[in-house]
Enzyme design. Structure first.
Site, PDB file in Angstrom:
ATOM      1  N   ARG A  12     -29.708 -14.969 -25.354  1.00  0.00           N
ATOM      2  CA  ARG A  12     -28.642 -14.620 -25.016  1.00  0.00           C
ATOM      3  C   ARG A  12     -28.553 -13.165 -24.827  1.00  0.00           C
ATOM      4  O   ARG A  12     -27.524 -12.201 -24.422  1.00  0.00           O
ATOM      5  CB  ARG A  12     -27.500 -14.677 -26.243  1.00  0.00           C
TER       6      ARG A  12
ATOM      7  N   CYS B 221     -25.273 -11.396 -26.166  1.00  0.00           N
ATOM      8  CA  CYS B 221     -25.764 -11.076 -27.646  1.00  0.00           C
ATOM      9  C   CYS B 221     -25.679 -12.305 -28.534  1.00  0.00           C
ATOM     10  O   CYS B 221     -24.774 -13.201 -28.168  1.00  0.00           O
ATOM     11  CB  CYS B 221     -24.621  -9.903 -28.221  1.00  0.00           C
TER      12      CYS B 221
ATOM     13  N   LYS C 105     -28.905 -15.781 -20.768  1.00  0.00           N
ATOM     14  CA  LYS C 105     -28.497 -17.042 -20.518  1.00  0.00           C
ATOM     15  C   LYS C 105     -27.137 -17.432 -20.629  1.00  0.00           C
ATOM     16  O   LYS C 105     -26.525 -18.078 -19.535  1.00  0.00           O
ATOM     17  CB  LYS C 105     -29.246 -18.044 -21.309  1.00  0.00           C
TER      18      LYS C 105
HETATM   19  C1  G6P Z   1     -26.550 -16.844 -16.384  1.00  0.00           C
HETATM   20  C2  G6P Z   1     -27.748 -17.725 -16.340  1.00  0.00           C
HETATM   21  C3  G6P Z   1     -27.789 -18.552 -15.425  1.00  0.00           C
HETATM   22  C4  G6P Z   1     -26.538 -19.434 -15.210  1.00  0.00           C
HETATM   23  C5  G6P Z   1     -24.999 -18.503 -15.195  1.00  0.00           C
HETATM   24  C6  G6P Z   1     -23.791 -19.066 -15.336  1.00  0.00           C
HETATM   25  O1  G6P Z   1     -26.544 -15.823 -15.192  1.00  0.00           O
HETATM   26  O2  G6P Z   1     -28.831 -16.713 -16.344  1.00  0.00           O
HETATM   27  O3  G6P Z   1     -28.877 -19.277 -15.221  1.00  0.00           O
HETATM   28  O4  G6P Z   1     -26.484 -20.183 -14.244  1.00  0.00           O
HETATM   29  O5  G6P Z   1     -25.095 -17.513 -16.054  1.00  0.00           O
HETATM   30  O6  G6P Z   1     -23.961 -19.811 -16.605  1.00  0.00           O
HETATM   31  P1  G6P Z   1     -23.128 -21.037 -17.111  1.00  0.00           P
HETATM   32  O7  G6P Z   1     -23.561 -21.146 -18.758  1.00  0.00           O
HETATM   33  O8  G6P Z   1     -21.995 -21.147 -16.764  1.00  0.00           O
HETATM   34  O9  G6P Z   1     -23.641 -22.261 -16.221  1.00  0.00           O
END
Ligand code: G6P
Length: 614
Positions: free
Chosen positions: A27, A2, A609
């Site tokens: 987000r 969000c 993301k």
């Molecule tokens: C989500 C995103 C991924 C990312 C994961 C961990 O699933 O879509 O691309 O690798 O979160 O996020 P971070 O910000 O902790 O690397």
């Protein structure tokens, strides 16, 4: 997940809110909405879908007002529909609120409020919180700022919220716990709020990153005031933003993901710039140098991360164990934190996170801290919660990554982790000067090699066209190419919705081989190195079952090329650095297949993301 935005100032809020929401759409994009205070009323406009759907829904109407809030949702409580979309209103319609996070005890609060006559229209935990604030106001006749503070003292869970009141066009109230919140302070008395700084950067570079359990009052006349939930006043700490506006735009590409794949030669350089001296063969990383004793005497390294960051952690396991001779465990943050793990004070916990906000990674850090371990953060987003929670760390400096599928953040993470392994190896005396010099020189040549691999784009596009309708795909690799196989499979499934699995090549015969037939593309990393011959045998096993082999090979390769249906050549590099180049064709492949299948490349369905829920 969000995204939330807010604006209070001299200009019209709506254009600022919409632009901000577009920046934060990574987000979550289940629904979008805005609320503006205008002439004694609060106008809420919201609908299921993306920010562009909200614009269509408004059908050319531009809501007016110089105070407003906006929200883009990744659904947790209640399906994505118009009613559950934020902002949510209080029962009397005076207040409107946006929320990122989860109120864990919302059911108990809801029951109490229902017994007191409150009627709820949505399934959300957010609506319960705004009713609680309204209820406190009506019971105690305190002002809104105080009512928000008192309500939050009753709440268990995570939140970043902004509340506005139709009766007071001069104020907005914001608060945060566990979910991120940034306040921008403009020079002309304008205030901006965002889940991150991207909706703010084009208006002001002065920002305040709110801390957990803080409540902010933003008032046209008196400015910014921050108190804690315990009602202790805090002096706002204003910092200067480093992000450049151009990095948030597509810059001539149709998709952010495409742009970000092509940025990698530059982002890898940005990552090692100032940290690596090729002539002297030295690494300088203050996050490690300042805690050298801890690294020299470490019992082991525990890496915690999620998603693509976890894959970077797996690559690091090979690097640290091989080069720095330190035992490494790589853990999914979400599993680690609930396992009652054994953590020693002389352990070093490395948390890897692009966003620096992932809830499970944060929780794992807190737990490791309680056990006395030293916590090192590898984050991309400057000023993010994880970067502020850790004892030391290193930024990846990849620049904003907007495409939901991670690409340049992965290669930047692997680059930082390589630098870390080299630095620690040097300090622990586990690497010879000659090897250190060689690896540093080789790392320095990686951006050029990535540039070379990007030239295979047309060939990868051609291969993508052949396999774009596959129902399944298998990715195989050995050693540090195994995490790259996992990452390749993740990229394909998250943006193309093709089922894909990554496997250690030798493990294939313990299960996945049963799936292989003439329909199955098998992507194999078969670069030169110690297990090359073994991978060749694995390829034979696939061929014997009529599987299609698409191999990534070292330039000049003959053996695998003769066996494979397609092969993509990548430049030769040291075996430990291969992941930085071998991952590129997989990124391009999933990108092209997703485009060919008509998928939303930058905003794949159901994903977000930044995952700020557990
Ligand atoms: C989500 C995103 C991924 C990312 C994961 C961990 O699933 O879509 O691309 O690798 O979160 O996020 P971070 O910000 O902790 O690397």
């Amino acid at each position: 997940m969000c995204g939330i935005v807010g604006y209070l100032g001299t200009g019209q809020a709506y254009p600022i809110l919409i632009k901000g929401l577009k920046r934060l759409e990574y987000r979550g994009y289940d629904s979008a909405g805005v609320a503006l205070v205008n002439q004694g009323s609060v106008d809420i406009h919201k609908c299921k879908g993306k920010v562009s759907d909200l614009e269509d829904h408004l059908n050319g109407v531009i809501p007016e007002g110089t105070l407003g809030i906006g929200h883009t949702r990744w659904a947790t409580h209640g399906p994505p529909n118009d009613i559950n979309a934020h902002p949510h209103a209080s029962g009397n319609g005076d207040l409107a609120m946006i929320h990122n996070g989860i109120i864990e005890n919302y059911a108990t609060i809801k029951e109490t409020l229902e017994n007191r006559g409150h009627v709820f229209v949505s399934d959300t935990d957010t609506e319960v919180l705004i009713h609680l604030i309204e209820d406190i106001q009506s019971k105690t006749s305190v002002d809104l700022f105080e009512a928000v503070r008192l309500a939050l003292a009753e709440v268990v869970g995570a939140y970043a919220i902004v509340v506005i009141d139709k009766k007071n066009p001069d104020r907005m109230i914001a608060a945060k716990k566990s979910s991120p919140l940034v306040i921008g302070v403009g020079s002309d008395g304008d205030y901006y709020i965002g889940s991150d700084a991207t909706p703010i950067v084009e208006y002001t570079k002065n920002v305040v990153y709110m801390e957990d359990e803080e409540v902010a009052l933003i008032d046209r006349n008196t400015g910014l005031k921050i108190v804690t939930i315990q009602n202790k006043e805090k002096v706002p700490y204003i910092q200067e933003l480093e992000i450049q506006l151009e990095t948030l735009e597509k810059g001539g590409y149709d998709y952010f993901m495409h742009k970000e794949i092509y940025e990698q030669p530059r982002s890898i350089i940005d990552c090692f710039r100032g940290r690596m001296n090729v002539q002297q063969g030295t690494i300088r990383m203050s996050g490690i140098d300042d805690h050298a004793e801890k690294w020299i005497n470490a019992r082991r390294v525990i890496i915690v991360a999620c998603g693509t960051s976890w894959h970077a952690g797996l690559v690091a396991e090979y690097l640290f164990e091989d080069i720095a001779r330190l035992p490494v465990e790589v853990e999914y943050a979400s599993e680690f934190r609930y396992r009652n793990p054994i953590i020693y004070e002389d352990d070093i916990v490395v948390a890897i996170s692009q966003s620096g906000e992932t809830a499970d990674t944060l929780a794992a850090i807190e737990m490791a801290k309680e056990h006395g371990a030293h916590i090192f953060g590898v984050c991309n987003v400057v000023g993010s919660t994880i970067s502020r929670t850790t004892h030391s760390g290193a930024y990846t400096h990849a620049g904003p990554e907007i495409g939901v599928a991670s690409t340049k953040a992965f290669t930047a993470q692997v680059t930082v982790l390589t630098l870390m392994a080299l630095s620690v190896a040097q300090k622990r005396g586990t690497i010879s000067d000659a090897r250190l010099h060689r690896l540093i020189a080789e790392l320095n040549s990686i951006p050029d090699k990535v540039e070379e691999v990007l030239k295979t784009n047309d060939q990868v596009e051609y291969i993508s066209d052949i396999y774009k309708n596959a129902g399944n795909a298998l990715y195989l690799g050995r050693g540090s190419s195994f995490p790259v196989a996992l990452e390749g499979a993740l990229k394909l499934k998250e943006i193309s919705y093709i089922h894909a699995e990554g496997y250690p090549a030798a493990e294939m015969k313990h299960g996945p081989i049963a799936l292989i037939d003439e329909e199955m593309p098998v992507f194999v990393i078969a670069t030169q190195g110690q297990s090359y011959e073994k991978v060749v045998s694995n390829i034979q096993e696939v061929k014997a079952r009529k599987g299609k082999i698409i191999a990534i090979v070292t330039e000049g390769d003959k053996t695998v090329k003769a066996m494979a249906d397609h092969s993509i050549e990548i430049p030769k590099t040291d075996e430990s650095l291969v992941p930085l180049v071998s991952v590129i064709p997989f990124q391009l492949l999933s990108f092209h297949i997703a485009v060919m299948r008509g998928c939303n490349v930058d905003q794949p369905r159901n994903l977000a993301k930044s995952v700020t829920v557990e």
